[in-house]
Structure formats: structure tokens, C-alpha cells
Design a protein around this motif. Structure first.
Motif, PDB file in Angstrom:
ATOM      1  N   ILE A  61       3.893  -0.281  -4.445  1.00 50.64           N
ATOM      2  CA  ILE A  61       4.104  -1.184  -3.308  1.00 50.64           C
ATOM      3  C   ILE A  61       3.504  -0.602  -2.042  1.00 50.64           C
ATOM      4  CG2 ILE A  61       5.866  -2.211  -1.818  1.00 50.64           C
ATOM      5  CD1 ILE A  61       7.674  -2.384  -4.317  1.00 50.64           C
ATOM      6  N   ALA A  62       3.700   0.711  -1.832  1.00 44.88           N
ATOM      7  CA  ALA A  62       3.130   1.366  -0.650  1.00 44.88           C
ATOM      8  C   ALA A  62       1.605   1.276  -0.659  1.00 44.88           C
ATOM      9  CB  ALA A  62       3.579   2.823  -0.587  1.00 44.88           C
ATOM     10  N   GLY A  63       1.018   1.474  -1.843  1.00 48.00           N
ATOM     11  CA  GLY A  63      -0.425   1.374  -1.966  1.00 48.00           C
ATOM     12  C   GLY A  63      -0.928  -0.030  -1.652  1.00 48.00           C
ATOM     13  N   LEU A  64      -0.235  -1.043  -2.150  1.00 48.89           N
ATOM     14  CA  LEU A  64      -0.615  -2.429  -1.882  1.00 48.89           C
ATOM     15  C   LEU A  64      -0.496  -2.754  -0.400  1.00 48.89           C
ATOM     16  CD1 LEU A  64       1.065  -4.117  -4.969  1.00 48.89           C
ATOM     17  CD2 LEU A  64      -1.378  -4.225  -4.411  1.00 48.89           C
ATOM     18  N   ASN A  65       0.561  -2.255   0.223  1.00 49.76           N
ATOM     19  CA  ASN A  65       0.747  -2.497   1.663  1.00 49.76           C
ATOM     20  C   ASN A  65      -0.377  -1.855   2.481  1.00 49.76           C
ATOM     21  OD1 ASN A  65       3.078  -3.972   1.234  1.00 49.76           O
ATOM     22  ND2 ASN A  65       4.438  -2.207   1.503  1.00 49.76           N
ATOM     23  N   GLU A  66      -0.791  -0.660   2.071  1.00 51.60           N
ATOM     24  CA  GLU A  66      -1.863   0.012   2.808  1.00 51.60           C
ATOM     25  C   GLU A  66      -3.194  -0.705   2.607  1.00 51.60           C
ATOM     26  OE1 GLU A  66      -4.050   4.385   3.181  1.00 51.60           O
ATOM     27  OE2 GLU A  66      -2.151   4.195   2.092  1.00 51.60           O
ATOM     28  N   ILE A  67      -3.469  -1.108   1.382  1.00 48.63           N
ATOM     29  CA  ILE A  67      -4.712  -1.815   1.091  1.00 48.63           C
ATOM     30  C   ILE A  67      -4.805  -3.097   1.908  1.00 48.63           C
ATOM     31  CG2 ILE A  67      -5.942  -3.097  -0.719  1.00 48.63           C
ATOM     32  CD1 ILE A  67      -4.829  -0.960  -2.699  1.00 48.63           C
ATOM     33  N   ALA A  68      -3.676  -3.764   2.115  1.00 49.97           N
ATOM     34  CA  ALA A  68      -3.656  -5.018   2.871  1.00 49.97           C
ATOM     35  C   ALA A  68      -4.061  -4.821   4.318  1.00 49.97           C
ATOM     36  CB  ALA A  68      -2.268  -5.650   2.793  1.00 49.97           C
ATOM     37  N   THR A  69      -3.926  -3.601   4.846  1.00 48.58           N
ATOM     38  CA  THR A  69      -4.246  -3.347   6.255  1.00 48.58           C
ATOM     39  C   THR A  69      -5.685  -2.896   6.471  1.00 48.58           C
ATOM     40  OG1 THR A  69      -3.592  -1.005   6.183  1.00 48.58           O
ATOM     41  CG2 THR A  69      -1.850  -2.632   6.609  1.00 48.58           C
ATOM     42  N   LEU A  70      -6.388  -2.592   5.392  1.00 54.39           N
ATOM     43  CA  LEU A  70      -7.729  -2.037   5.517  1.00 54.39           C
ATOM     44  C   LEU A  70      -8.768  -3.116   5.805  1.00 54.39           C
ATOM     45  CD1 LEU A  70      -7.703   0.460   2.497  1.00 54.39           C
ATOM     46  CD2 LEU A  70      -7.309   0.982   4.916  1.00 54.39           C
ATOM     47  N   ASP A  71      -9.738  -2.765   6.621  1.00 54.44           N
ATOM     48  CA  ASP A  71     -10.861  -3.659   6.914  1.00 54.44           C
ATOM     49  C   ASP A  71     -11.969  -3.349   5.910  1.00 54.44           C
ATOM     50  OD1 ASP A  71     -12.665  -5.392   8.011  1.00 54.44           O
ATOM     51  OD2 ASP A  71     -13.227  -4.059   9.675  1.00 54.44           O
ATOM     52  N   ILE A  72     -11.883  -4.003   4.732  1.00 54.07           N
ATOM     53  CA  ILE A  72     -12.809  -3.675   3.644  1.00 54.07           C
ATOM     54  C   ILE A  72     -13.391  -4.950   3.042  1.00 54.07           C
ATOM     55  CG2 ILE A  72     -11.679  -1.515   3.045  1.00 54.07           C
ATOM     56  CD1 ILE A  72     -10.206  -2.926   0.825  1.00 54.07           C
ATOM     57  N   ASP A  73     -14.408  -4.776   2.241  1.00 49.76           N
ATOM     58  CA  ASP A  73     -15.051  -5.871   1.531  1.00 49.76           C
ATOM     59  C   ASP A  73     -14.019  -6.607   0.673  1.00 49.76           C
ATOM     60  OD1 ASP A  73     -16.439  -6.566  -1.318  1.00 49.76           O
ATOM     61  OD2 ASP A  73     -17.790  -6.996   0.359  1.00 49.76           O
ATOM     62  N   ILE A  74     -14.110  -7.949   0.648  1.00 49.39           N
ATOM     63  CA  ILE A  74     -13.111  -8.756  -0.042  1.00 49.39           C
ATOM     64  C   ILE A  74     -13.080  -8.454  -1.535  1.00 49.39           C
ATOM     65  CG2 ILE A  74     -14.705 -10.697  -0.366  1.00 49.39           C
ATOM     66  CD1 ILE A  74     -10.882 -10.869   0.207  1.00 49.39           C
ATOM     67  N   ARG A  75     -14.255  -8.178  -2.137  1.00 50.88           N
ATOM     68  CA  ARG A  75     -14.271  -7.885  -3.569  1.00 50.88           C
ATOM     69  C   ARG A  75     -13.580  -6.569  -3.873  1.00 50.88           C
ATOM     70  NH1 ARG A  75     -20.511  -8.339  -4.851  1.00 50.88           N
ATOM     71  NH2 ARG A  75     -20.511  -7.220  -2.871  1.00 50.88           N
ATOM     72  N   SER A  76     -13.776  -5.595  -3.013  1.00 49.81           N
ATOM     73  CA  SER A  76     -13.100  -4.311  -3.209  1.00 49.81           C
ATOM     74  C   SER A  76     -11.595  -4.474  -3.059  1.00 49.81           C
ATOM     75  CB  SER A  76     -13.622  -3.286  -2.202  1.00 49.81           C
ATOM     76  OG  SER A  76     -14.990  -3.038  -2.404  1.00 49.81           O
ATOM     77  N   ARG A  77     -11.193  -5.260  -2.045  1.00 53.54           N
ATOM     78  CA  ARG A  77      -9.756  -5.485  -1.846  1.00 53.54           C
ATOM     79  C   ARG A  77      -9.146  -6.166  -3.076  1.00 53.54           C
ATOM     80  NH1 ARG A  77      -7.134  -5.783   2.818  1.00 53.54           N
ATOM     81  NH2 ARG A  77      -9.036  -6.300   3.985  1.00 53.54           N
ATOM     82  N   ASP A  78      -9.817  -7.198  -3.562  1.00 52.36           N
ATOM     83  CA  ASP A  78      -9.308  -7.915  -4.733  1.00 52.36           C
ATOM     84  C   ASP A  78      -9.146  -6.989  -5.929  1.00 52.36           C
ATOM     85  OD1 ASP A  78      -9.223 -10.300  -3.376  1.00 52.36           O
ATOM     86  OD2 ASP A  78     -11.155 -11.024  -4.130  1.00 52.36           O
ATOM     87  N   ALA A  79     -10.161  -6.172  -6.169  1.00 49.52           N
ATOM     88  CA  ALA A  79     -10.118  -5.286  -7.336  1.00 49.52           C
ATOM     89  C   ALA A  79      -9.014  -4.245  -7.215  1.00 49.52           C
ATOM     90  CB  ALA A  79     -11.472  -4.607  -7.511  1.00 49.52           C
ATOM     91  N   LEU A  80      -8.893  -3.638  -6.041  1.00 46.30           N
ATOM     92  CA  LEU A  80      -7.843  -2.633  -5.845  1.00 46.30           C
ATOM     93  C   LEU A  80      -6.458  -3.260  -5.994  1.00 46.30           C
ATOM     94  CD1 LEU A  80      -9.354  -0.677  -2.823  1.00 46.30           C
ATOM     95  CD2 LEU A  80      -9.103   0.151  -5.171  1.00 46.30           C
ATOM     96  N   GLU A  81      -6.288  -4.447  -5.429  1.00 41.73           N
ATOM     97  CA  GLU A  81      -4.998  -5.127  -5.560  1.00 41.73           C
ATOM     98  C   GLU A  81      -4.678  -5.407  -7.019  1.00 41.73           C
ATOM     99  OE1 GLU A  81      -4.137  -7.646  -1.477  1.00 41.73           O
ATOM    100  OE2 GLU A  81      -5.121  -8.656  -3.163  1.00 41.73           O
ATOM    101  N   LYS A  82      -5.656  -5.892  -7.753  1.00 40.83           N
ATOM    102  CA  LYS A  82      -5.399  -6.228  -9.151  1.00 40.83           C
ATOM    103  C   LYS A  82      -4.996  -5.005  -9.965  1.00 40.83           C
ATOM    104  CE  LYS A  82      -8.285 -10.361  -9.532  1.00 40.83           C
ATOM    105  NZ  LYS A  82      -7.333 -11.248 -10.210  1.00 40.83           N
ATOM    106  N   ILE A  83      -5.635  -3.864  -9.688  1.00 39.06           N
ATOM    107  CA  ILE A  83      -5.273  -2.641 -10.405  1.00 39.06           C
ATOM    108  C   ILE A  83      -3.795  -2.327 -10.217  1.00 39.06           C
ATOM    109  CG2 ILE A  83      -5.587  -0.139 -10.453  1.00 39.06           C
ATOM    110  CD1 ILE A  83      -8.528  -0.612  -9.719  1.00 39.06           C
ATOM    111  N   LEU A  84      -3.347  -2.362  -8.979  1.00 38.47           N
ATOM    112  CA  LEU A  84      -1.955  -1.997  -8.701  1.00 38.47           C
ATOM    113  C   LEU A  84      -0.976  -3.092  -9.124  1.00 38.47           C
ATOM    114  CD1 LEU A  84      -2.150  -0.132  -5.279  1.00 38.47           C
ATOM    115  CD2 LEU A  84      -2.575   0.691  -7.604  1.00 38.47           C
ATOM    116  N   ILE A  85      -1.360  -4.343  -8.921  1.00 41.51           N
ATOM    117  CA  ILE A  85      -0.459  -5.441  -9.291  1.00 41.51           C
ATOM    118  C   ILE A  85      -0.263  -5.502 -10.795  1.00 41.51           C
ATOM    119  CG2 ILE A  85      -0.268  -7.960  -9.378  1.00 41.51           C
ATOM    120  CD1 ILE A  85      -1.395  -8.021  -6.538  1.00 41.51           C
ATOM    121  N   ARG A  86      -1.336  -5.223 -11.565  1.00 39.48           N
ATOM    122  CA  ARG A  86      -1.195  -5.217 -13.026  1.00 39.48           C
ATOM    123  C   ARG A  86      -0.181  -4.162 -13.467  1.00 39.48           C
ATOM    124  NH1 ARG A  86      -2.132  -9.246 -15.983  1.00 39.48           N
ATOM    125  NH2 ARG A  86      -1.903  -7.770 -17.681  1.00 39.48           N
TER     126      ARG A  86
END
Length: 432
Positions: free
Chosen positions: A122-147
Motif C-alpha cells: 500500500i505504501a508503495g502504491l501511494n508513493e507511485i501515485a505521487t510521482l510525475d512519471i510516464d503513464i505506461r510506467s505508472r500503470d505497469a508499476l501499479e499492476k505489479i503491486l496490485i496483483r
């Protein structure tokens, strides 16, 4: 990230723990070698990257050569916190320039995310949500943790991310649907109650022109596969609450692999009770494709037809689908031969002898479409089978294939041999 990429993530990730380590080791080298050859465009890079994410979570890249690299990501100690900003930057660089650095990063993250606690995820997902990053990278990182998180607390995932289902192209639809299934496995009453509340609140209302909610179809199909042999009436009532023209979508999304032999009959009965008669056979035949692709396909399909007590109409539809899928499968591995046609004919005759002639013609037409046989050779075989059986079905079915238009003269010659004047005239008219 494309929807296809998202689908690949789901299909490979859900296979976690199903791939034996020994197989995984051999697979990893071949997969990575193929990866290096296939990355030529940005889109191809992204697609291959998605496969790596899912493959590693399934264990299929264990002990791969990539892990032996001396990159910074692999020398990182497991007790060090993940630097999501740095990781996202490396992901972006991988998508822009290619190479294996980003891939190794994915592998490392997947390994470590599997060991993370719910709180860390959850902490990782919260941090990723605050980052100014490419949308594809954000999607992929989120999916890894959400899975990973949905395996630990599927209810939390649903409650936190369900609003994402309303996105124009919802990136997490598959993950949320999977979370619903996992929650229902643990607490079907609570999961269904929550789902119904969301339906009533309009969460699953469709914004598409056809009025269909694909997200709801996926959620409903998961409940069907889970509860069809546990609470048949509850599943039936859920389907009947859907508009009639949407029931087929929910039923068709049920994965055949999720139905064991004991509840295949219950599923067939559910189709017969809730679907219009004209559509029932089509839904049931879709499941035949899964059987036709595997070893012992024909025998397994025979058992399936017997198990569900298929009606003559259902049996014909299933046989038609079986022949098409089986021939496509054979063609992908080898070339369709006369022996394959004869094996198919023998099986069809044992199941529905009245369909043998038509399926013979269809099989030969498919062999041409797949490039496995020339039209002239297939035409000779069709004529031979026709002469043996005396049934117009071989020629009429064969001559309804698309290859006739490039071979009109030979096709006309065959059409003249059809005894039924109406069918003969119809086909000859098409060849003018």
C-alpha cells in the motif's frame, strides 16, 4: 500500455505457482532470447516488457541469465527500501531506448514485491501515485503491486480502486475482476453484497453507445464460475437480472478452465435456462475450443458432449467449432494432412454422422486457407470423399470456402457434380 498488454499481464500473473521451477528455468533462456530478437519498435518493446512482468510473477524467469547481471538493481539488498522514483525513471528509459536494464528492474521488483507485506504494498502504491512519471510506467508499476495486494487483501483492492472502473479505458478492470473473485472465494456473501451495492449505485453503469458494461460482465462471469455448482439459483437469478442480450456476454466470459467436470453440466443447464434457444448452442460450443487445442482433444470433447447431455443442435455446433479449432491448432504446429482429415471424419461420424460430409468440406477449405494444401489437391480429395459418400455436403461445404474465387474454373467443375440443383445453382452463381 495497451489493453492487450494488460491482458497479457493478467493471464501470466494468474498462472503463478502453476509453472514448475525446472520448466521455468528452461523457459527463461528461450524467452529472453526471443525477447532480444523481437524488440524493434516502441510498441513491441512495451508488449514484451509486459510479458516479462507476468512471466516473472509466474516464476517462469527464475534463475535466468538476466539475473546473473552485475547491474545496480541486482546488487541491491532485499532489506533496502525500493526507490520508486529511480525505478520509474529506469522503466521510462527502457521503453525509450530498449535493452535489458529495465527488464532486470522488472524482475527485481517482482521478486521483492512477492515478499512485501500488505502495508508495504500500500505504501508503495501511494508513493507511485505521487510521482510525475510516464503513464505506461505508472500503470505497469501499479499492476505489479496490485496483483500482489489482491492476493493478500482483495476487498481492500476493490474498495480502493473501484472508481477506476469508470475510466474510458480502465487499465485495472482485469485486476479488479480478479480481486472480486478472490474476495468471493473467502466471503461470497460479503463480496456479492458489496457488488450489488455498487451496481445499485451506478458504478457499473455503461458509458458506451451499446449500453453494455464489460466490467460487469467480467465480474458476473467470475461469480458464475465460482457459484454455479454451489448456489445455482442465485447465479440464475443474477443472470436473469441482466438484459437478455447481455447474458450471453457474461456467460461467454466464463473461462472453461474454471469449470471442473462436476459443474460443467450445471453451467450447461444455466445456459439453457437463461439464454434464448437460438443462442444456447453458440455459448456451449465456445468451451469446446479449449478442449480442441489440447492433447486428446477429440476424446475430451466427446466426454464433454456426453457430460452436458448435448442436444443434437448443441452437438452440431460444438462439432463445427471443434473441427475449426482443431485444424487451426494442427496448422500452427505442422501441416494439415489427409490423415488429419480422416481422423476428424472418423470422430465426427462417431458423434454426428449426418455432419461428416459438411465437416470434411470445411476441413479441406481450412487447410487451403492455412496454406497447408493447394486448391487442386484439396479439390481432388473433396471429390474422392464425395464419390465415396455420395453426399453433396462435402462439395457444397468445400465450395463455400474463400479459396474458390482464386480458382474459379476448378471450382465450377466441382460444383457441376453437386446433385441438388438448388445448391448447385447457388454456388455456380457465386462463381460468375
Amino acid at each position: 500500455m495497451t489493453d492487450r498488454g494488460s491482458h497479457l499481464i493478467f493471464e501470466w500473473l494468474k498462472a503463478k505457482l502453476l509453472i514448475p521451477p525446472v520448466i521455468a528455468i528452461g523457459f527463461s533462456a528461450a524467452w529472453l532470447g526471443s525477447l532480444q530478437r523481437s524488440i524493434s519498435t516502441l510498441e513491441q518493446q512495451n508488449s514484451s516488457w509486459q510479458k516479462a512482468i507476468t512471466a516473472r510473477s509466474s516464476g517462469s524467469l527464475a534463475n535466468s541469465s538476466a539475473e546473473k547481471s552485475t547491474s545496480a538493481t541486482e546488487t541491491r539488498k532485499d532489506d533496502e527500501p525500493l526507490d520508486w522514483k529511480k525505478i520509474s525513471k529506469e522503466f521510462e528509459e527502457h521503453q525509450t531506448f530498449g535493452g535489458t536494464i529495465g527488464m532486470r528492474n522488472v524482475i527485481d521488483i517482482l521478486d521483492r514485491s512477492h515478499l512485501m507485506t500488505k502495508e508495504e504494498l500500500i505504501a508503495g502504491l501511494n508513493e507511485i501515485a505521487t510521482l510525475d512519471i510516464d503513464i505506461r510506467s505508472r500503470d505497469a508499476l501499479e499492476k505489479i503491486l496490485i496483483r500482489q495486494l489482491l492476493q493478500k487483501d482483495p476487498e481492500f483492492v476493490l474498495r480502493k480502486y473501484i472508481d477506476r472502473i469508470q475510466e474510458p479505458k480502465p487499465k485495472l478492470r482485469t485486476e479488479l475482476s480478479e480481486a472480486m473473485l478472490e474476495w468471493a472465494k473467502k466471503d461470497s456473501v460479503g463480496a456479492i453484497a458489496w457488488f450489488d451495492e455498487q451496481i445499485a449505485a451506478g458504478t457499473f453503469d455503461s458509458k458506451s453507445l451499446d449500453g453494455e458494461s464489460r466490467a460487469r460482465h467480467e465480474f458476473e462471469s467470475n461469480l458464475i464460475s465460482l457459484l454455479v455448482d454451489v448456489d445455482f439459483n442465485a447465479v440464475k437469478n443474477r443472470l436473469n437480472a441482466l438484459p437478455e442480450n447481455q447474458r450471453e456476454k457474461a456467460l461467454s466470459k466464463v473461462q472453461f478452465e474454471s469449470l471442473n467436470e462436476e459443474n460443467q453440466m450445471a453451467f450447461a443447464d444455466l445456459v439453457r435456462i437463461t439464454m434464448p434457444r437460438k443462442d444456447q448452442a453458440e455459448v456451449l460450443s465456445q468451451h469446446v475450443s479449449s478442449l480442441a487445442r489440447g492433447e486428446g482433444g477429440y476424446e475430451k470433447i466427446s466426454a464433454y458432449l456426453k457430460r452436458i447431455r448435448a442436444t443434437p443442435h448443441e452437438r452440431t455446433a460444438c462439432i463445427d467449432q471443434a473441427v475449426e479449432t482443431r485444424f487451426l491448432t494442427i496448422s500452427n504446429m505442422n501441416k494439415i494432412t489427409r490423415e488429419d482429415v480422416d481422423t476428424m471424419r472418423e470422430w465426427v461420424t462417431s458423434q454426428a454422422p449426418e455432419s461428416t460430409a459438411a465437416m470434411t468440406g470445411k476441413g479441406l477449405a481450412l487447410a487451403i486457407d492455412m496454406g497447408d494444401i493447394h486448391f487442386s489437391e484439396a479439390a481432388q480429395l473433396a471429390l474422392a470423399y464425395h464419390s465415396t459418400s455420395g453426399n453433396d455436403g462435402v462439395l457444397s461445404s468445400f465450395l463455400r470456402g474463400g479459396a474458390i474465387y482464386a480458382n474459379r474454373e476448378q471450382a465450377r467443375h466441382l460444383a457441376e457434380k453437386i446433385a441438388d440443383p438448388k445448391v448447385r445453382a447457388e454456388i455456380l452463381n457465386q462463381l460468375k
